[in-house]
Design a protein around this motif. Structure first.
Motif, PDB file in Angstrom:
ATOM      1  N   ASN A   1       0.789  -1.228   0.000  1.00  0.00           N
ATOM      2  CA  ASN A   1       0.000   0.000   0.000  1.00  0.00           C
ATOM      3  C   ASN A   1       0.832   1.294   0.000  1.00  0.00           C
ATOM      4  OD1 ASN A   1      -2.431   1.401  -0.144  1.00  0.00           O
ATOM      5  ND2 ASN A   1      -2.336   1.835   2.049  1.00  0.00           N
ATOM      6  N   TYR A   2       1.478   1.543  -1.134  1.00  0.00           N
ATOM      7  CA  TYR A   2       2.008   2.884  -1.341  1.00  0.00           C
ATOM      8  C   TYR A   2       0.841   3.695  -1.900  1.00  0.00           C
ATOM      9  CZ  TYR A   2       6.497   1.047  -0.177  1.00  0.00           C
ATOM     10  OH  TYR A   2       7.524   0.472   0.525  1.00  0.00           O
ATOM     11  N   GLY A   3      -0.071   4.005  -0.971  1.00  0.00           N
ATOM     12  CA  GLY A   3      -1.368   4.534  -1.366  1.00  0.00           C
ATOM     13  C   GLY A   3      -1.300   5.918  -1.992  1.00  0.00           C
ATOM     14  N   TYR A   4      -0.238   6.663  -1.694  1.00  0.00           N
ATOM     15  CA  TYR A   4      -0.158   8.021  -2.247  1.00  0.00           C
ATOM     16  C   TYR A   4       0.105   7.984  -3.753  1.00  0.00           C
ATOM     17  CZ  TYR A   4       0.335   8.593   2.755  1.00  0.00           C
ATOM     18  OH  TYR A   4       0.121   8.494   4.106  1.00  0.00           O
TER      19      TYR A   4
ATOM     20  N   LEU B   1      10.383   7.798  -1.602  1.00  0.00           N
ATOM     21  CA  LEU B   1      11.270   7.099  -2.543  1.00  0.00           C
ATOM     22  C   LEU B   1      10.450   6.268  -3.528  1.00  0.00           C
ATOM     23  CD1 LEU B   1      14.396   6.937  -2.867  1.00  0.00           C
ATOM     24  CD2 LEU B   1      14.235   4.656  -1.874  1.00  0.00           C
ATOM     25  N   HIS B   2       9.401   5.631  -3.020  1.00  0.00           N
ATOM     26  CA  HIS B   2       8.546   4.878  -3.931  1.00  0.00           C
ATOM     27  C   HIS B   2       7.932   5.810  -4.971  1.00  0.00           C
ATOM     28  CE1 HIS B   2       4.707   3.343  -5.473  1.00  0.00           C
ATOM     29  NE2 HIS B   2       5.434   2.263  -5.655  1.00  0.00           N
ATOM     30  N   MET B   3       7.488   6.985  -4.504  1.00  0.00           N
ATOM     31  CA  MET B   3       6.845   7.914  -5.441  1.00  0.00           C
ATOM     32  C   MET B   3       7.825   8.372  -6.519  1.00  0.00           C
ATOM     33  SD  MET B   3       4.512  11.210  -4.608  1.00  0.00           S
ATOM     34  CE  MET B   3       3.215  10.235  -3.865  1.00  0.00           C
ATOM     35  N   ALA B   4       9.073   8.609  -6.127  1.00  0.00           N
ATOM     36  CA  ALA B   4      10.089   8.997  -7.118  1.00  0.00           C
ATOM     37  C   ALA B   4      10.235   7.900  -8.175  1.00  0.00           C
ATOM     38  CB  ALA B   4      11.419   9.253  -6.421  1.00  0.00           C
TER      39      ALA B   4
ATOM     40  N   ILE C   1      -6.045   2.406  -5.413  1.00  0.00           N
ATOM     41  CA  ILE C   1      -5.316   1.129  -5.311  1.00  0.00           C
ATOM     42  C   ILE C   1      -6.344  -0.009  -5.331  1.00  0.00           C
ATOM     43  CG2 ILE C   1      -3.693  -0.234  -3.912  1.00  0.00           C
ATOM     44  CD1 ILE C   1      -2.468   2.427  -4.925  1.00  0.00           C
ATOM     45  N   TYR C   2      -7.460   0.197  -4.629  1.00  0.00           N
ATOM     46  CA  TYR C   2      -8.492  -0.851  -4.597  1.00  0.00           C
ATOM     47  C   TYR C   2      -9.174  -1.026  -5.959  1.00  0.00           C
ATOM     48  CZ  TYR C   2      -8.048  -1.684   0.388  1.00  0.00           C
ATOM     49  OH  TYR C   2      -7.560  -2.057   1.630  1.00  0.00           O
TER      50      TYR C   2
ATOM     51  N   ALA D   1      -5.222   0.474 -15.378  1.00  0.00           N
ATOM     52  CA  ALA D   1      -5.410   0.082 -13.978  1.00  0.00           C
ATOM     53  C   ALA D   1      -4.204  -0.674 -13.437  1.00  0.00           C
ATOM     54  CB  ALA D   1      -6.649  -0.802 -13.849  1.00  0.00           C
ATOM     55  N   ASP D   2      -3.247  -0.918 -14.306  1.00  0.00           N
ATOM     56  CA  ASP D   2      -2.124  -1.774 -13.907  1.00  0.00           C
ATOM     57  C   ASP D   2      -1.037  -0.942 -13.222  1.00  0.00           C
ATOM     58  OD1 ASP D   2      -0.636  -3.994 -13.568  1.00  0.00           O
ATOM     59  OD2 ASP D   2      -0.137  -4.287 -15.687  1.00  0.00           O
ATOM     60  N   LEU D   3      -1.429  -0.221 -12.191  1.00  0.00           N
ATOM     61  CA  LEU D   3      -0.509   0.715 -11.551  1.00  0.00           C
ATOM     62  C   LEU D   3      -0.307   0.438 -10.066  1.00  0.00           C
ATOM     63  CD1 LEU D   3      -1.707   4.080 -13.163  1.00  0.00           C
ATOM     64  CD2 LEU D   3       0.394   2.818 -13.667  1.00  0.00           C
ATOM     65  N   TYR D   4      -0.986  -0.575  -9.547  1.00  0.00           N
ATOM     66  CA  TYR D   4      -0.886  -0.787  -8.096  1.00  0.00           C
ATOM     67  C   TYR D   4       0.527  -1.256  -7.721  1.00  0.00           C
ATOM     68  CZ  TYR D   4      -1.485  -5.721  -9.325  1.00  0.00           C
ATOM     69  OH  TYR D   4      -1.320  -6.962  -9.879  1.00  0.00           O
ATOM     70  N   PRO D   5       1.039  -0.786  -6.573  1.00  0.00           N
ATOM     71  CA  PRO D   5       2.386  -1.189  -6.154  1.00  0.00           C
ATOM     72  C   PRO D   5       2.434  -2.671  -5.793  1.00  0.00           C
ATOM     73  CG  PRO D   5       1.607   0.735  -4.934  1.00  0.00           C
ATOM     74  CD  PRO D   5       0.430   0.174  -5.655  1.00  0.00           C
ATOM     75  N   ARG D   6       3.505  -3.310  -6.201  1.00  0.00           N
ATOM     76  CA  ARG D   6       3.663  -4.763  -6.082  1.00  0.00           C
ATOM     77  C   ARG D   6       4.612  -5.152  -4.942  1.00  0.00           C
ATOM     78  NH1 ARG D   6       1.020  -3.774 -10.814  1.00  0.00           N
ATOM     79  NH2 ARG D   6       1.189  -5.460 -12.330  1.00  0.00           N
TER      80      ARG D   6
END
Ligand code: NAI
Length: 385
Positions: free
Chosen positions: A133-136, A203-206, A326-327, A347-352
């Motif tokens: 959940n890198y929800g941002y 860092l995830h967002m970058a 994300i949901y 939609a294929d953008l959710y963090p893995r």
């Protein structure tokens, strides 16, 4: 449209993140909240679950009971969210993946790089979705930034500056408060405090916006409140797989800052600036032109941004709606599998799980570099070197 069954572990009454998950999962009518083990106190969890509308036999006392109960049902949960404290994520996520469930795990996914690699391998072997959940990254304009970078609006990305600095642990007189103290205690928090808690979001967002990974870094970590063993402030220089230079500042003693998550991206042809406390505006400075304000919900945005936006332009859309994105991605990913079709690429953008692992490798590298006076260290997980 088929409604999916959703369950949550943790996120009990009074928890910080539980409400955002319930709002996010329920917002678009894609998931029904049908099961939970919400609290570390079994009775409190059962009681709260029923007050939230769960059936008595699916408001479980703990996550093992829920695993056994759900496995035995034909209408078992399609997705389980793990929103418990950090040290429990690995064990719970592993058990649910191995039992065949799709999982959305809160960050940090694990406490160590080895555990992170194990989760990635289990997700690969079982074919189950393991999201983190890198929800941002669900904010509409964050997705638009990524789309602008991908389609070349900024040209080659030279620099990224990321921040996640707040001031909520700045009171030295409150540093011994048990609710604060554990975060800086290696026995409970692991090798890093502020970077592992907040820095990894930035860092995830970058990495998400640039579509690059972090290859090496150098960190200056400090405990501004001297009784703390782990850092409450860090400045991290990093390099990315596509050649981008990165700078990241994270702090919990920056008095006056509230949430403080911001990202600036500088390319050959322009610069972007976005801040989570003003999420509906993206500031775009094309080279040689005037500053432009891109509004969430305006016409002509990318399909990724349009898909992640609900209310019309000018009305605030906040953090639970970012989580909701994300949901919605996960709903599409799960339904595509069930229906044997390709998923909508927007939609294929959710963090893995892989993102969770790269974060843990960065956490490990920040701790190592911080101890070695900022020595540059490899930030790649061993399995991706
Ligand atoms: P919290 O301490 O406010 O709540 C934790 C909840 O989990 C409580 O209801 C507790 O009773 C329950 N719990 C603890 N152990 C459990 C167990 N073994 N089984 C079932 N329930 C259990 O914690 P908070 O702040 O909500 O954080 C939870 C997780 O969410 C952490 O990993 C944190 O890093 C993450 N988080 C993520 C954010 C994001 O933006 N993605 C923001 C805030 C937190």
């Amino acid at each position: 449209m088929t409604k999916l069954n959703w369950g949550m572990i943790g996120g009990g009454e009074g928890s910080q993140i539980g409400p955002a998950h319930r709002l996010g999962s329920g917002l678009d009518g894609l998931f029904s909240f049908v099961a939970g083990a919400l609290d570390h106190r079994p009775e409190a969890g059962r009681d709260y679950g029923q007050r939230l509308g769960l059936a008595a036999d699916r408001s479980y006392g703990d996550w093992r009971e829920m695993l056994a109960g759900e496995k035995a049902r034909d209408d078992r949960v399609d997705l389980v969210t793990v929103a418990t404290p950090n040290a429990t994520h690995f064990e719970i996520t592993k058990a649910y993946l191995e039992a065949g469930f799709h999982v959305l795990c809160e960050k940090p996914m694990t406490m160590t790089v080895d555990e992170g690699e194990e989760i990635v391998k289990i997700a690969q072997a079982t074919g189950r979705i393991c999201a983190v959940n890198y929800g941002y990254s669900g904010y509409s304009l964050v997705r638009h930034m990524r789309a602008m970078v991908a389609r070349g609006d900024l040209g080659q990305i030279r620099l990224i500056k990321a921040e996640f600095s707040h001031g909520h642990h700045a009171d030295a007189a409150d540093a011994d408060n048990p609710r604060v103290r554990w975060r800086y205690d290696p026995a409970q928090a692991g090798v890093s405090a502020q970077f592992a808690d907040c820095g990894i979001h930035a860092l995830h967002m970058a990495g998400f916006v640039a579509n690059q990974t972090v290859t090496k870094l150098s960190a200056d970590t400090v405990s501004c409140i001297p009784s703390r063993v782990l850092e409450d402030d860090a400045m991290v220089n990093f390099r990315m797989s596509g050649g981008t230079v990165g700078r990241l500042w994270t702090s919990s003693v920056a008095i006056g800052r509230q949430h403080g998550l911001t990202l600036q991206v500088f390319g050959e042809k322009g610069g972007l600036r976005w801040s989570q406390e003003q999420p509906n505006q993206l500031f775009w400075m094309p080279l040689g032109q005037r500053l432009q304000v891109i509004e969430r919900g305006e016409a002509g945005l990318s399909p990724e941004a349009d898909r992640s936006s609900r209310v019309t332009i000018g009305h605030a859309e906040g953090m639970p709606l970012a989580f909701a994105n994300i949901y919605t991605d996960l709903s599409e990913a799960i339904l595509a599998r069930k229906q044997g079709r390709d998923m909508d690429p927007a939609a294929d953008l959710y963090p893995r799980a892989e993102d969770g692992l790269w974060s843990m490798a960065a956490v490990q590298a920040v701790a190592e570099s911080g101890k070695a006076d900022g020595k540059w260290v490899d930030a790649r997980p061993p399995m991706f070197r």
